[in-house]
Design a protein around this motif. Structure first.
Motif, PDB file in Angstrom:
ATOM      1  N   GLY A  10     -32.366 -89.247  89.400  1.00  0.00           N
ATOM      2  CA  GLY A  10     -32.166 -90.449  88.598  1.00  0.00           C
ATOM      3  C   GLY A  10     -33.307 -90.769  87.658  1.00  0.00           C
ATOM      4  O   GLY A  10     -33.170 -91.591  86.761  1.00  0.00           O
ATOM      5  N   ALA A  11     -34.457 -90.153  87.848  1.00  0.00           N
ATOM      6  CA  ALA A  11     -35.603 -90.435  86.988  1.00  0.00           C
ATOM      7  C   ALA A  11     -35.322 -90.066  85.541  1.00  0.00           C
ATOM      8  O   ALA A  11     -35.806 -90.714  84.618  1.00  0.00           O
ATOM      9  CB  ALA A  11     -36.836 -89.696  87.491  1.00  0.00           C
ATOM     10  N   GLU A  12     -34.521 -89.043  85.341  1.00  0.00           N
ATOM     11  CA  GLU A  12     -34.192 -88.631  83.980  1.00  0.00           C
ATOM     12  C   GLU A  12     -33.406 -89.717  83.258  1.00  0.00           C
ATOM     13  O   GLU A  12     -33.639 -89.992  82.088  1.00  0.00           O
ATOM     14  CB  GLU A  12     -33.398 -87.327  84.011  1.00  0.00           C
ATOM     15  CG  GLU A  12     -33.147 -86.750  82.645  1.00  0.00           C
ATOM     16  CD  GLU A  12     -32.494 -85.382  82.720  1.00  0.00           C
ATOM     17  OE1 GLU A  12     -32.437 -84.743  81.670  1.00  0.00           O
ATOM     18  OE2 GLU A  12     -32.052 -84.972  83.795  1.00  0.00           O
ATOM     19  N   GLU A  13     -32.502 -90.371  83.963  1.00  0.00           N
ATOM     20  CA  GLU A  13     -31.712 -91.449  83.373  1.00  0.00           C
ATOM     21  C   GLU A  13     -32.591 -92.642  83.017  1.00  0.00           C
ATOM     22  O   GLU A  13     -32.450 -93.236  81.950  1.00  0.00           O
ATOM     23  CB  GLU A  13     -30.602 -91.883  84.340  1.00  0.00           C
ATOM     24  CG  GLU A  13     -29.650 -92.890  83.776  1.00  0.00           C
ATOM     25  CD  GLU A  13     -28.834 -92.369  82.594  1.00  0.00           C
ATOM     26  OE1 GLU A  13     -28.525 -93.181  81.696  1.00  0.00           O
ATOM     27  OE2 GLU A  13     -28.525 -91.163  82.553  1.00  0.00           O
ATOM     28  N   VAL A  14     -33.504 -93.000  83.898  1.00  0.00           N
ATOM     29  CA  VAL A  14     -34.422 -94.114  83.630  1.00  0.00           C
ATOM     30  C   VAL A  14     -35.308 -93.788  82.442  1.00  0.00           C
ATOM     31  O   VAL A  14     -35.595 -94.652  81.611  1.00  0.00           O
ATOM     32  CB  VAL A  14     -35.270 -94.442  84.875  1.00  0.00           C
ATOM     33  CG1 VAL A  14     -36.327 -95.479  84.558  1.00  0.00           C
ATOM     34  CG2 VAL A  14     -34.382 -94.914  86.007  1.00  0.00           C
ATOM     35  N   ALA A  15     -35.731 -92.539  82.330  1.00  0.00           N
ATOM     36  CA  ALA A  15     -36.598 -92.134  81.224  1.00  0.00           C
ATOM     37  C   ALA A  15     -35.917 -92.302  79.875  1.00  0.00           C
ATOM     38  O   ALA A  15     -36.581 -92.494  78.863  1.00  0.00           O
ATOM     39  CB  ALA A  15     -37.046 -90.690  81.416  1.00  0.00           C
ATOM     40  N   ARG A  16     -34.617 -92.271  79.844  1.00  0.00           N
ATOM     41  CA  ARG A  16     -33.891 -92.463  78.578  1.00  0.00           C
ATOM     42  C   ARG A  16     -33.933 -93.904  78.100  1.00  0.00           C
ATOM     43  O   ARG A  16     -33.777 -94.157  76.911  1.00  0.00           O
ATOM     44  CB  ARG A  16     -32.432 -92.034  78.739  1.00  0.00           C
ATOM     45  CG  ARG A  16     -32.248 -90.569  78.895  1.00  0.00           C
ATOM     46  CD  ARG A  16     -30.771 -90.198  78.877  1.00  0.00           C
ATOM     47  NE  ARG A  16     -30.622 -88.829  79.281  1.00  0.00           N
ATOM     48  CZ  ARG A  16     -29.874 -88.411  80.286  1.00  0.00           C
ATOM     49  NH1 ARG A  16     -29.170 -89.268  80.981  1.00  0.00           N
ATOM     50  NH2 ARG A  16     -29.804 -87.141  80.587  1.00  0.00           N
ATOM     51  N   ILE A  75     -44.055 -79.998  89.310  1.00  0.00           N
ATOM     52  CA  ILE A  75     -44.189 -81.374  89.770  1.00  0.00           C
ATOM     53  C   ILE A  75     -42.910 -82.056  89.326  1.00  0.00           C
ATOM     54  O   ILE A  75     -42.599 -82.092  88.130  1.00  0.00           O
ATOM     55  CB  ILE A  75     -45.396 -82.090  89.125  1.00  0.00           C
ATOM     56  CG1 ILE A  75     -46.701 -81.345  89.373  1.00  0.00           C
ATOM     57  CG2 ILE A  75     -45.452 -83.553  89.576  1.00  0.00           C
ATOM     58  CD1 ILE A  75     -47.204 -81.392  90.781  1.00  0.00           C
ATOM     59  N   PHE A  76     -42.132 -82.561  90.261  1.00  0.00           N
ATOM     60  CA  PHE A  76     -40.886 -83.247  89.927  1.00  0.00           C
ATOM     61  C   PHE A  76     -41.104 -84.751  90.008  1.00  0.00           C
ATOM     62  O   PHE A  76     -41.559 -85.264  91.039  1.00  0.00           O
ATOM     63  CB  PHE A  76     -39.759 -82.838  90.881  1.00  0.00           C
ATOM     64  CG  PHE A  76     -39.300 -81.431  90.674  1.00  0.00           C
ATOM     65  CD1 PHE A  76     -38.477 -81.113  89.604  1.00  0.00           C
ATOM     66  CD2 PHE A  76     -39.679 -80.428  91.537  1.00  0.00           C
ATOM     67  CE1 PHE A  76     -38.047 -79.810  89.404  1.00  0.00           C
ATOM     68  CE2 PHE A  76     -39.255 -79.121  91.348  1.00  0.00           C
ATOM     69  CZ  PHE A  76     -38.434 -78.814  90.273  1.00  0.00           C
ATOM     70  N   ILE A  77     -40.794 -85.442  88.932  1.00  0.00           N
ATOM     71  CA  ILE A  77     -40.807 -86.902  88.917  1.00  0.00           C
ATOM     72  C   ILE A  77     -39.434 -87.311  89.433  1.00  0.00           C
ATOM     73  O   ILE A  77     -38.425 -87.109  88.753  1.00  0.00           O
ATOM     74  CB  ILE A  77     -41.034 -87.460  87.500  1.00  0.00           C
ATOM     75  CG1 ILE A  77     -42.279 -86.863  86.856  1.00  0.00           C
ATOM     76  CG2 ILE A  77     -41.077 -88.990  87.520  1.00  0.00           C
ATOM     77  CD1 ILE A  77     -43.567 -87.138  87.560  1.00  0.00           C
ATOM     78  N   VAL A  78     -39.381 -87.861  90.645  1.00  0.00           N
ATOM     79  CA  VAL A  78     -38.086 -88.124  91.279  1.00  0.00           C
ATOM     80  C   VAL A  78     -37.643 -89.577  91.164  1.00  0.00           C
ATOM     81  O   VAL A  78     -36.464 -89.879  91.349  1.00  0.00           O
ATOM     82  CB  VAL A  78     -38.078 -87.690  92.763  1.00  0.00           C
ATOM     83  CG1 VAL A  78     -38.242 -86.186  92.864  1.00  0.00           C
ATOM     84  CG2 VAL A  78     -39.145 -88.389  93.562  1.00  0.00           C
ATOM     85  N   GLN A  79     -38.573 -90.480  90.849  1.00  0.00           N
ATOM     86  CA  GLN A  79     -38.192 -91.880  90.682  1.00  0.00           C
ATOM     87  C   GLN A  79     -39.168 -92.555  89.738  1.00  0.00           C
ATOM     88  O   GLN A  79     -40.377 -92.336  89.820  1.00  0.00           O
ATOM     89  CB  GLN A  79     -38.191 -92.611  92.016  1.00  0.00           C
ATOM     90  CG  GLN A  79     -37.769 -94.063  91.902  1.00  0.00           C
ATOM     91  CD  GLN A  79     -37.752 -94.748  93.255  1.00  0.00           C
ATOM     92  OE1 GLN A  79     -37.901 -94.112  94.296  1.00  0.00           O
ATOM     93  NE2 GLN A  79     -37.561 -96.039  93.244  1.00  0.00           N
ATOM     94  N   ILE A  80     -38.634 -93.370  88.844  1.00  0.00           N
ATOM     95  CA  ILE A  80     -39.458 -94.175  87.947  1.00  0.00           C
ATOM     96  C   ILE A  80     -39.062 -95.628  88.149  1.00  0.00           C
ATOM     97  O   ILE A  80     -37.874 -95.958  88.163  1.00  0.00           O
ATOM     98  CB  ILE A  80     -39.216 -93.785  86.475  1.00  0.00           C
ATOM     99  CG1 ILE A  80     -39.615 -92.337  86.229  1.00  0.00           C
ATOM    100  CG2 ILE A  80     -40.003 -94.716  85.557  1.00  0.00           C
ATOM    101  CD1 ILE A  80     -39.296 -91.862  84.830  1.00  0.00           C
ATOM    102  N   THR A  81     -40.065 -96.480  88.283  1.00  0.00           N
ATOM    103  CA  THR A  81     -39.813 -97.905  88.423  1.00  0.00           C
ATOM    104  C   THR A  81     -40.567 -98.630  87.314  1.00  0.00           C
ATOM    105  O   THR A  81     -41.808 -98.657  87.308  1.00  0.00           O
ATOM    106  CB  THR A  81     -40.284 -98.424  89.794  1.00  0.00           C
ATOM    107  OG1 THR A  81     -39.636 -97.656  90.818  1.00  0.00           O
ATOM    108  CG2 THR A  81     -39.947 -99.895  89.963  1.00  0.00           C
ATOM    109  N   TYR A  82     -39.822 -99.204  86.370  1.00  0.00           N
ATOM    110  CA  TYR A  82     -40.435 -99.977  85.290  1.00  0.00           C
ATOM    111  C   TYR A  82     -40.369-101.445  85.665  1.00  0.00           C
ATOM    112  O   TYR A  82     -39.297-101.990  85.892  1.00  0.00           O
ATOM    113  CB  TYR A  82     -39.704 -99.728  83.959  1.00  0.00           C
ATOM    114  CG  TYR A  82     -40.212-100.602  82.847  1.00  0.00           C
ATOM    115  CD1 TYR A  82     -41.512-100.444  82.378  1.00  0.00           C
ATOM    116  CD2 TYR A  82     -39.406-101.572  82.291  1.00  0.00           C
ATOM    117  CE1 TYR A  82     -41.986-101.249  81.378  1.00  0.00           C
ATOM    118  CE2 TYR A  82     -39.876-102.377  81.277  1.00  0.00           C
ATOM    119  CZ  TYR A  82     -41.173-102.221  80.824  1.00  0.00           C
ATOM    120  OH  TYR A  82     -41.662-103.026  79.813  1.00  0.00           O
TER     121      TYR A  82
END
Length: 85
Positions: A10-16, A75-82
């Motif tokens: 899901g991190a890819e979706e948040v990055a968008r 290195i996989f970014i698996v979650q982003i929290t803004y």
């Protein structure tokens, strides 16, 4: 193969949708993690043990969670929290 980082799950979706300034901080820290992993695991593809534990990194505006996969040299970014602060 050389060490790289990438968004996963899901991190890819948040990055968008996250602000560019916040993403720039995430990417800067991810680059630092790549350099550290590359120095620590010089023979990544020959790694025969359990992968090291990932972690959480706090950056201005939020945080992200990462996982290290040594044999893939990633290195996989698996979650982003803004959080917007």
């Amino acid at each position: 193969m050389s060490w790289k980082w990438e968004y996963a799950f899901g991190a890819e979706e948040v990055a968008r949708t996250a602000p560019t300034g916040f993403l720039a901080e995430v990417e800067r820290k991810a680059d630092e993690l790549v350099r550290a992993a590359e120095a620590l695991h010089t023979h990544g593809q020959a790694h025969g043990s359990v992968d090291p534990k990932g972690g959480d990194v706090i950056v201005p505006g939020g945080m992200f969670t990462y996982q290290v996969v040594v044999r893939s040299e990633r290195i996989f970014i698996v979650q982003i929290t803004y959080l917007g602060f």
